[in-house]
Design a protein around this motif. Structure first.
Motif, PDB file in Angstrom:
ATOM      1  N   UNK A   6      -8.539  -1.626   1.620  1.00 28.59           N
ATOM      2  CA  UNK A   6      -7.857  -2.362   2.669  1.00 28.59           C
ATOM      3  C   UNK A   6      -6.705  -1.810   3.023  1.00 28.59           C
ATOM      4  N   UNK A   7      -6.178  -2.438   3.768  1.00 28.00           N
ATOM      5  CA  UNK A   7      -4.111  -2.182   3.896  1.00 28.00           C
ATOM      6  C   UNK A   7      -3.537  -2.264   2.651  1.00 28.00           C
ATOM      7  N   UNK A   8      -3.894  -3.304   1.638  1.00 31.60           N
ATOM      8  CA  UNK A   8      -3.403  -3.294   0.815  1.00 31.60           C
ATOM      9  C   UNK A   8      -3.295  -2.442   0.119  1.00 31.60           C
ATOM     10  N   UNK A   9      -5.191  -1.987   0.184  1.00 35.50           N
ATOM     11  CA  UNK A   9      -5.278  -0.597  -0.734  1.00 35.50           C
ATOM     12  C   UNK A   9      -4.196   1.234  -0.033  1.00 35.50           C
ATOM     13  N   UNK A  10      -4.469   0.620   0.995  1.00 36.72           N
ATOM     14  CA  UNK A  10      -3.673   2.285   1.645  1.00 36.72           C
ATOM     15  C   UNK A  10      -1.977   1.861   1.218  1.00 36.72           C
ATOM     16  N   UNK A  11      -1.766   0.676   1.345  1.00 33.58           N
ATOM     17  CA  UNK A  11      -0.134   0.637   0.592  1.00 33.58           C
ATOM     18  C   UNK A  11       0.572   1.249  -0.241  1.00 33.58           C
ATOM     19  N   UNK A  12      -0.578   0.744  -1.510  1.00 36.23           N
ATOM     20  CA  UNK A  12      -0.614   1.596  -2.623  1.00 36.23           C
ATOM     21  C   UNK A  12      -0.688   3.849  -2.388  1.00 36.23           C
ATOM     22  N   UNK A  13      -1.394   3.724  -1.476  1.00 38.26           N
ATOM     23  CA  UNK A  13      -1.388   5.323  -1.299  1.00 38.26           C
ATOM     24  C   UNK A  13      -0.491   6.020  -0.725  1.00 38.26           C
ATOM     25  N   UNK A  14       0.047   4.015   0.690  1.00 36.77           N
ATOM     26  CA  UNK A  14       1.296   5.440   0.966  1.00 36.77           C
ATOM     27  C   UNK A  14       3.034   5.208   0.143  1.00 36.77           C
ATOM     28  N   UNK A  15       2.739   4.123  -0.661  1.00 33.46           N
ATOM     29  CA  UNK A  15       3.593   3.778  -2.072  1.00 33.46           C
ATOM     30  C   UNK A  15       3.844   5.494  -2.215  1.00 33.46           C
ATOM     31  N   UNK A  16       1.909   6.082  -3.258  1.00 30.37           N
ATOM     32  CA  UNK A  16       2.146   7.341  -3.899  1.00 30.37           C
ATOM     33  C   UNK A  16       2.847   8.754  -3.287  1.00 30.37           C
ATOM     34  N   UNK A  17       2.268   8.380  -1.875  1.00 23.63           N
ATOM     35  CA  UNK A  17       3.119   9.486  -1.151  1.00 23.63           C
ATOM     36  C   UNK A  17       4.064   9.447  -0.497  1.00 23.63           C
ATOM     37  N   UNK A  18       5.001   8.524  -0.949  1.00 21.76           N
ATOM     38  CA  UNK A  18       6.467   8.413  -0.584  1.00 21.76           C
ATOM     39  C   UNK A  18       7.608  10.214  -0.902  1.00 21.76           C
ATOM     40  N   UNK A  19       7.388  10.070  -2.201  1.00 20.43           N
ATOM     41  CA  UNK A  19       8.170  10.538  -3.123  1.00 20.43           C
ATOM     42  C   UNK A  19       8.283  12.299  -2.684  1.00 20.43           C
ATOM     43  N   UNK A  20       6.814  12.727  -2.325  1.00 23.49           N
ATOM     44  CA  UNK A  20       6.488  14.116  -1.755  1.00 23.49           C
ATOM     45  C   UNK A  20       6.777  13.992  -0.514  1.00 23.49           C
ATOM     46  N   UNK A  21       6.725  12.883   0.639  1.00 17.85           N
ATOM     47  CA  UNK A  21       6.794  12.996   1.781  1.00 17.85           C
ATOM     48  C   UNK A  21       8.469  13.369   2.202  1.00 17.85           C
ATOM     49  N   UNK A  22       9.296  11.977   1.284  1.00 16.92           N
ATOM     50  CA  UNK A  22      10.617  12.115   1.133  1.00 16.92           C
ATOM     51  C   UNK A  22      11.402  14.010   0.665  1.00 16.92           C
ATOM     52  N   UNK A  23      10.883  14.468   0.264  1.00 16.76           N
ATOM     53  CA  UNK A  23      11.352  15.552  -0.834  1.00 16.76           C
ATOM     54  C   UNK A  23      10.357  16.858   0.853  1.00 16.76           C
ATOM     55  N   UNK A  24       9.936  16.599   1.183  1.00 20.05           N
ATOM     56  CA  UNK A  24       9.794  17.429   2.346  1.00 20.05           C
ATOM     57  C   UNK A  24      10.514  17.302   3.137  1.00 20.05           C
ATOM     58  N   UNK A  25      10.994  15.894   3.969  1.00 15.55           N
ATOM     59  CA  UNK A  25      11.370  15.632   4.890  1.00 15.55           C
ATOM     60  C   UNK A  25      12.862  15.260   4.873  1.00 15.55           C
TER      61      UNK A  25
END
Length: 199
Positions: free
Chosen positions: A179-198
């Motif tokens: 669900x969108x709720x689970x995908x929100x948790x995936x996005x939160x998990x990936x956020x620190x990595x994405x911020x380090x990249x960008x």
């Protein structure tokens, strides 16, 4: 200026059974925007795609590298169809090299996501869920090893997917996909990595 993010994958990237805004690449872009990082998302993904079908799909699209960030999540359909794990490794290595190429040859701009465990979903009722979990773990061992070898980032969303066993709000209405709720948790998990990249 906005960064360009290319997301490659299957149903889990295109967000089968959820709204476009609920797809994890789009939710990740929304979280990045909250941090003042503007991101334009391009998705090449389709429900049911295996490694080789993703490559066919990429070839049918217009890819315009270099992208500032590239994510790759592929393999569940190889597992589901009983395809050979050695074949998966070969296909995954090829796609990972392409992802790095699309990121301007910079492995540090690539994120590999682990394969979620669909064995915990209502769709899997009556199937051998232990075997499914074991096979997903084996496929993830392959993509994690190859991600480490290539020097890309790795985000393990499989433990989040398994929380759906006791929380059905993490499953979409089709009884199979997140669900969108689970995908929100995936996005939160990936956020620190994405911020380090960008950043």
């Amino acid at each position: 200026m906005s960064f360009r993010y290319l997301a490659l994958g299957d149903s889990y990237t295109i967000g089968e059974s959820v709204q476009e805004t609920e797809r994890f690449p789009n939710q990740l872009a929304a979280l990045l925007a909250n941090d003042g990082v503007a991101v334009e998302v391009t998705i090449i993904a389709r429900t049911g795609w295996t490694t080789d079908e993703l490559w066919q799909g990429i070839q049918a699209e217009t890819v315009t590298p270099p992208y500032d960030m590239v994510s790759l999540l592929i393999g569940v359909n190889n597992q589901y169809r009983g395809r050979d794990i050695k074949e998966y490794r070969e296909g995954f290595i090829f796609l990972l090299q392409k992802a790095i190429e699309y990121a301007g040859g910079d492995a540090k701009r690539v994120i590999v996501f682990s394969i979620p465990d669909w064995g915990v979903t209502p769709f899997a009722y009556g199937r051998n869920t232990t075997q499914i979990a074991d096979e997903i773990n084996a496929f993830n061992k392959v993509n994690h090893e190859e991600a480490d070898t290539a020097g890309v980032h790795y985000v393990d969303v499989t433990p989040i997917s398994r929380m759906a066993l006791n929380d059905k709000s993490l499953i979409a209405s089709d009884g199979l996909h997140p669900s969108g709720k689970m995908y929100a948790e995936w996005a939160k998990s990936a956020l620190p990595v994405a911020l380090s990249i960008l950043k």
